[in-house]
Design a protein around this motif. Structure first.
Motif: not given
Length: 418
Positions: A3-8, A31-34, A144-148
């Motif tokens: 899934a595309d992900n933008k800064q939350s 990236l590796m964990l995702a 799906g990583v939430q970027l803060l």
């Protein structure tokens, strides 16, 4: 990576894993964990604004630092699906020349002769950090990583089952609870200091001069590691740009010499460099702006606790000889991701102590070998005595003539089989 992900805009208050530090180490681990642990909820906190994943890469011709990626690191990025994008901005390393200035013996490594330490016909590749960072974050934006970001982490409190972060975005304060906190915010980490993690430091009383140099002829995808009485020098291939053949220079020297060299006009600096390095790479025509930084070894006495792990320069910062620092970080990150991927995380926490201790045991040998090499080799090659010179020659000659010995050396440096 899906899934595309933008800064939350509405940051979560709880995740499985929170990574503090969005540089190359933290982004690579995310990236590796995702990729390997898609069942985990992940957050990456970075105090600086992140690159726009849609922006085109505008790379300078000079004055940019570069990273040498070992063959094993290229394999890891290939598993993540990143190699096609990285390839466009990399210069391959197909040959490596290791020599002791003024001495006869040396090592010539060629990719076809070292299949156990090669990836796609390369012993490694060199990419400018100005390209690598944005490419990693472009890939992160598709996960799906939430970027803060920008996110300033002010404090952390460790609990029995989690870590609780207090962080700010502008004037808004937030709380984030994570079952596993990974610190990846570089050397002199504020969070490590706050948690009382002792750092063992050794100063080499030297500095590294880093710049980009222009050559009169193509480098032929060759890298050079040149040992001098003052310390090692490295020239690493870069992609040509603007019609200029380019290489990345790392020149280790005494602090006083570094200050003198940095003050020279470009023409005089190039002349000094040519005399010190020799003509193996041909005529050096120009040099970019110099960056200078002190050389030291730093090693965290604790790289894990319950609900806590360290990766990157806050875990270990190495001498740049052989360019092993970031490659070791990638192997650490892969080891952590694989450790978590093998666990039933629906029932067990990613921060449980026995899990992290197992990760530490699995990484111990590689870290000891790599850190030991980067710590002991430069003083040996800088020692001026006849006995030290003899030992250097015997060592280089042995590596050149004994295939099993060379295979072990090259395999370790390449990051395979560990």
């Amino acid at each position: 990576m899906t899934a595309d992900n933008k800064q939350s805009e509405q940051p979560a208050t709880g995740v499985d894993v929170a990574i503090v530090g969005g540089g190359m180490a933290g982004a690579s681990l995310a990236l590796m964990l995702a990729h390997y642990c898609p069942q985990l909820s992940l957050a990456l906190l970075e105090r600086q604004p992140l690159p726009d994943p849609q922006a085109s890469l505008q790379l300078p011709s000079f004055d940019t630092r570069a990273t040498a990626l070992a063959a094993g690191s290229l394999q890891l990025f290939a598993e993540l699906g990143l190699w096609p994008a990285l390839r466009e901005h990399c210069a391959p390393i197909e040959h490596i020349g290791v020599s002791d200035r003024g001495r006869a013996a040396g090592i010539a490594l060629r990719a076809p002769e070292e299949p156990h330490a090669s990836f796609d016909g390369m012993l490694g590749a060199v990419i400018e950090n100005a390209a690598l960072g944005p490419l990693l974050h472009r890939a992160l934006a598709r996960t799906g990583v939430q970027l803060l970001a920008p996110a300033q982490v002010d404090s952390v409190q460790m609990h029995e089952d989690s870590a609780q972060l207090q962080w700010r975005a502008g004037d808004r304060e937030h709380t984030l609870r994570a079952r596993l906190l990974v610190i990846a915010d570089g050397t002199d980490s504020p969070l490590c200091r706050q948690l009382g993690i002792d750092i063992e430091r050794v100063s080499y009383r030297q500095r590294a001069l880093v710049t980009t140099v222009g050559l009169a002829q193509p480098h032929g995808n060759r890298a050079y590691e040149r040992f001098t009485d003052a310390g090692p020098m490295a020239l690493l291939p870069l992609p040509p740009r603007g019609g200029q053949h380019r290489m990345a220079l790392v020149w280790t020297c005494e602090a006083a010499d570094a200050e003198t060299l940095a003050a020279l006009p470009e023409r005089d600096f190039v002349a000094r460099l040519q005399r010190a390095f020799g003509w193996r790479a041909g005529r050096i025509e120009r040099a970019g702006r110099l960056h200078s930084y002190p050389l030291s070894l730093s090693l965290a006495r604790e790289q894990w606790r319950r609900n806590l792990a360290l990766v990157g320069n806050c875990a270990h910062f190495l001498h740049p000889v052989a360019g092993q620092g970031f490659n070791l970080t990638l192997r650490d990150s892969y080891g952590l991701a694989q450790t978590l991927a093998r666990e039933d995380l629906a029932r067990n926490s990613p921060g449980q102590l026995d899990l992290l201790e197992g990760f530490g045991r699995q990484r111990r040998r590689d870290q000891q070998l790599t850190i030991g090499f980067s710590d002991r080799v430069p003083p040996l090659f800088a020692a001026p005595g006849l006995m030290a010179r003899g030992l250097r020659q015997v060592g280089l000659l042995g590596l050149a003539l004994a295939p099993p010995l060379r295979a072990g050396f090259v395999g370790q440096a390449a990051g395979f089989g560990l």
